[in-house]
Design an enzyme around this catalytic site. Structure first.
Site, mmCIF file in Angstrom:
data_model
loop_
_atom_site.group_PDB
_atom_site.id
_atom_site.type_symbol
_atom_site.label_atom_id
_atom_site.label_comp_id
_atom_site.label_asym_id
_atom_site.label_seq_id
_atom_site.Cartn_x
_atom_site.Cartn_y
_atom_site.Cartn_z
ATOM 1 C CB CYS A 204 0.129 -1.118 0.270
ATOM 2 S SG CYS A 204 1.091 -2.066 -0.342
ATOM 3 C CB CYS B 56 4.790 -5.059 2.008
ATOM 4 S SG CYS B 56 6.311 -4.306 2.395
ATOM 5 N NE ARG B 57 0.815 -2.073 4.137
ATOM 6 C CZ ARG B 57 1.395 -0.622 4.834
ATOM 7 N NH1 ARG B 57 -0.372 -0.512 5.129
ATOM 8 N NH2 ARG B 57 1.485 0.371 4.105
ATOM 9 C CB SER B 58 -1.356 -4.154 -2.762
ATOM 10 O OG SER B 58 0.458 -3.684 -2.923
ATOM 11 C CG ASP C 214 4.529 -0.180 5.835
ATOM 12 O OD1 ASP C 214 5.188 -1.944 5.336
ATOM 13 O OD2 ASP C 214 4.749 0.364 4.875
ATOM 14 C CG ASN D 161 2.229 -3.075 -5.702
ATOM 15 O OD1 ASN D 161 2.877 -3.602 -6.481
ATOM 16 N ND2 ASN D 161 1.189 -4.152 -5.458
#
Length: 163
Positions: free
Chosen positions: A9, A14-16, A127, A12
């Protein structure tokens, strides 16, 4: 031989890391954790060395996942050792494909939600960073939904049944 998957993401945090944690759990449940290595990175290095966003950690832990994480930036040299690079949104997909040293490396990059048959044409994981807790819950739901299809695809590769 180890099959290597990296989720990417922006920062690095939150999402990933959420996708990494969920997918690692799926690999363990499927008994593939000894043959599949899972990690994550960001397209930028703003948060290198930081832990995951506390909201990410909270959501992961509330749902029984590991929240331990240290952010890092994706490097083009990693393509050599990776089998699959999973982008969390179309901006990451484009950035990673531009970064890929070869056409073959660019073909390793896929959107996470492309593995969710219910995602239709909406393949970006939004995001959650600038929003509230609901965005992190929504992110987790999208990651979990796509993880089942991704697990099937990786299992096919690892077990040699891919077409």
């Amino acid at each position: 031989m180890t099959y290597r998957v990296c989720f990417v993401c922006t920062g690095n945090i939150c999402r990933s890391p959420m996708a990494e944690s969920v997918f690692r759990a799926r690999m363990t449940e499927a008994g593939l954790d000894d043959r599949v290595e899972v990690d994550s990175a960001g397209t930028g290095g703003w948060h290198e060395g930081d832990g995951a966003d506390p909201r990410t950690v909270r959501v992961l832990q509330e749902h029984g996942y590991d929240g331990d994480h240290t952010a890092r930036q994706f490097q083009a040299s990693w393509f050599d050792r990776l089998d699959l690079v999973i982008a969390l949104d179309s901006g990451h997909l484009k950035a990673l494909r531009r970064l890929a040293p070869t056409v073959e490396d660019a073909q390793k990059v896929h959107l996470l939600r492309s593995y969710d048959p219910d995602a239709a044409d909406d393949l970006d994981v939004p995001d959650p960073y600038y929003g509230g807790p609901d965005g992190f819950e929504e992110c987790l739901e999208m990651v979990e939904a796509a993880s089942e299809g991704l697990l099937a695809a990786v299992r096919d590769e690892v077990e040699g049944t891919a077409a």
